[in-house]
Design a protein around this motif. Structure first.
Motif, mmCIF file in Angstrom:
data_model
loop_
_atom_site.group_PDB
_atom_site.id
_atom_site.type_symbol
_atom_site.label_atom_id
_atom_site.label_comp_id
_atom_site.label_asym_id
_atom_site.label_seq_id
_atom_site.Cartn_x
_atom_site.Cartn_y
_atom_site.Cartn_z
ATOM 1 N N LEU A 147 0.859 -1.180 0.000
ATOM 2 C CA LEU A 147 0.000 0.000 0.000
ATOM 3 C C LEU A 147 0.897 1.233 0.000
ATOM 4 C CD1 LEU A 147 -2.604 -1.169 2.685
ATOM 5 C CD2 LEU A 147 -2.617 -1.561 0.202
ATOM 6 N N ASN A 148 0.842 1.994 -1.091
ATOM 7 C CA ASN A 148 1.739 3.134 -1.270
ATOM 8 C C ASN A 148 0.960 4.428 -1.449
ATOM 9 O OD1 ASN A 148 4.226 1.568 -1.340
ATOM 10 N ND2 ASN A 148 3.497 0.780 -3.304
ATOM 11 N N LYS A 149 1.466 5.489 -0.831
ATOM 12 C CA LYS A 149 0.849 6.810 -0.972
ATOM 13 C C LYS A 149 1.318 7.459 -2.274
ATOM 14 C CE LYS A 149 -1.617 7.457 2.790
ATOM 15 N NZ LYS A 149 -3.084 7.755 2.730
ATOM 16 N N THR A 150 0.389 8.043 -3.001
ATOM 17 C CA THR A 150 0.734 8.760 -4.227
ATOM 18 C C THR A 150 1.007 10.228 -3.892
ATOM 19 O OG1 THR A 150 -1.590 9.262 -4.691
ATOM 20 C CG2 THR A 150 -0.702 7.208 -5.607
ATOM 21 N N ALA A 151 1.468 10.984 -4.870
ATOM 22 C CA ALA A 151 1.828 12.386 -4.649
ATOM 23 C C ALA A 151 0.639 13.228 -4.183
ATOM 24 C CB ALA A 151 2.413 12.973 -5.929
ATOM 25 N N ASP A 152 -0.566 12.840 -4.594
ATOM 26 C CA ASP A 152 -1.756 13.608 -4.203
ATOM 27 C C ASP A 152 -2.404 13.099 -2.919
ATOM 28 O OD1 ASP A 152 -2.802 11.246 -5.097
ATOM 29 O OD2 ASP A 152 -3.983 12.109 -6.723
ATOM 30 N N GLY A 153 -1.703 12.183 -2.210
ATOM 31 C CA GLY A 153 -2.185 11.732 -0.910
ATOM 32 C C GLY A 153 -3.112 10.541 -0.931
ATOM 33 N N ARG A 154 -3.406 10.039 -2.103
ATOM 34 C CA ARG A 154 -4.263 8.852 -2.186
ATOM 35 C C ARG A 154 -3.422 7.591 -1.984
ATOM 36 N NH1 ARG A 154 -7.544 9.316 -7.681
ATOM 37 N NH2 ARG A 154 -5.418 9.651 -8.464
ATOM 38 N N THR A 155 -4.105 6.448 -1.818
ATOM 39 C CA THR A 155 -3.407 5.179 -1.590
ATOM 40 C C THR A 155 -3.548 4.279 -2.809
ATOM 41 O OG1 THR A 155 -3.843 5.303 0.796
ATOM 42 C CG2 THR A 155 -3.190 3.159 -0.090
ATOM 43 N N ASN A 195 -1.517 -5.696 6.521
ATOM 44 C CA ASN A 195 -2.158 -5.042 5.377
ATOM 45 C C ASN A 195 -3.678 -5.074 5.504
ATOM 46 O OD1 ASN A 195 -0.018 -4.106 3.894
ATOM 47 N ND2 ASN A 195 0.019 -5.793 2.446
ATOM 48 N N LEU A 196 -4.202 -6.194 5.961
ATOM 49 C CA LEU A 196 -5.658 -6.311 6.124
ATOM 50 C C LEU A 196 -6.162 -5.308 7.152
ATOM 51 C CD1 LEU A 196 -6.190 -10.185 6.069
ATOM 52 C CD2 LEU A 196 -6.537 -8.549 4.215
ATOM 53 N N ARG A 197 -5.404 -5.135 8.229
ATOM 54 C CA ARG A 197 -5.768 -4.129 9.241
ATOM 55 C C ARG A 197 -5.781 -2.732 8.628
ATOM 56 N NH1 ARG A 197 -0.928 -3.196 12.784
ATOM 57 N NH2 ARG A 197 -0.419 -2.075 10.863
ATOM 58 N N ASP A 198 -4.752 -2.429 7.839
ATOM 59 C CA ASP A 198 -4.667 -1.105 7.211
ATOM 60 C C ASP A 198 -5.781 -0.897 6.189
ATOM 61 O OD1 ASP A 198 -2.426 -0.657 8.754
ATOM 62 O OD2 ASP A 198 -1.005 -1.132 7.139
ATOM 63 N N LEU A 199 -6.119 -1.951 5.466
ATOM 64 C CA LEU A 199 -7.212 -1.856 4.494
ATOM 65 C C LEU A 199 -8.550 -1.648 5.197
ATOM 66 C CD1 LEU A 199 -6.020 -4.662 2.063
ATOM 67 C CD2 LEU A 199 -6.351 -2.248 1.438
ATOM 68 N N ASP A 200 -8.736 -2.327 6.333
ATOM 69 C CA ASP A 200 -9.965 -2.137 7.117
ATOM 70 C C ASP A 200 -10.072 -0.688 7.597
ATOM 71 O OD1 ASP A 200 -10.698 -4.779 6.832
ATOM 72 O OD2 ASP A 200 -9.970 -5.409 8.797
#
Length: 248
Positions: free
Chosen positions: A61-69, A237-242
């Motif tokens: 899970l990576n953050k993009t330049a505009d703050g989205r995932t 990752n599942l925790r972060d996705l939740d």
């Protein structure tokens, strides 16, 4: 050859019974390893220890330049499945199913390692197998519940509690009818005779394990968890996705 299969199944069942005797739920990984070494070869023990390090694929899970995932799915550093922007609950759920499929396939790979079987983990086999698992998980409340219990165990449970949660997940794959589909997929490149021996061995193990409350397999899982860093990251990752889903 029929007798050879019967002998193989009997040997596997006998091995599980011997391993179960003397195992305690408070054993340390070192004590488990010592116990296993009394009954199994060094190669077998090492195969078990590395049973949760057999790679399927990674979800990052990576953050993009505009703050989205963005979710990137890779294998050996290369793109394995298309990346997805996590901008909706549907997209997050899709990536969650993909991550869960990886966890389940790796748990089944550990089962095969536990009985001394090395499976095919080529990209094509893993992709096809994972797709089948995704379809099952999406419609199986029992498997989803087992994965939630796995997350809870990894959030603060003991090594044995984590191992038992993985064991229960494996049991639920059997109940959901996906366990043998996964095993057949992972063993699809075997010869007919090798597959017949594998099926007999795994069947005997499952019967023997369920007859002994699973203690031998749980102990093997507990030992494998010592080097299961990437497997643990998948649970995280599942925790972060939740958490991300709650923001939608």
């Amino acid at each position: 050859k029929v007798q050879e299969i019967r002998d193989l199944a009997a040997k596997t069942a006998g091995e599980i019974q011997k391993l179960s005797a003397g195992l305690r739920l408070d054993m340390t990984p070192q004590e488990i390893e010592t116990h296993l070494q009394k009954h199994l070869s060094t190669d077998r023990v090492n195969l078990i220890k590395s049973g949760l390090t057999i790679p399927t694929y990674q979800v990052r899970l990576n953050k993009t330049a505009d703050g989205r995932t963005r979710a990137d799915v890779t294998r050996d550093g290369n793109e394995f499945m298309s990346s997805q922007m996590l901008v909706s609950a549907v997209a997050i759920a899709n990536v969650s199913w993909i991550q869960i499929a990886s966890i389940i396939v790796e748990a089944v790979l550990l089962v095969l390692s536990a009985v001394g079987i090395k499976a095919d983990v080529s990209s094509s086999v893993i992709e096809k197998t994972a797709q089948e698992v995704v379809q099952t998980v999406e419609s199986s409340s029992a498997l989803q519940k087992a994965v939630k219990a796995l997350q809870e165990a990894f959030a603060g449970g003991s090594n044995w509690e984590k191992a038992k949660a993985i064991f229960n997940l494996i049991k639920d794959t059997k109940s959901a009818g996906i366990l043998w589909k996964i095993i057949k997929g992972l063993c699809s490149n075997m010869s007919w005779w090798d597959w017949t021996k594998t099926a007999a061995t795994v069947t005997a193990m499952i019967i023997a394990v369920l007859a002994t409350d699973g203690v031998a397999l749980i102990a093997k899982i507990a030992l494998a968890l010592q080097s299961a860093y990437e497997f643990g990251k998948k649970i995280n990752n599942l925790r972060d996705l939740d958490a991300l889903a709650k923001t939608m």
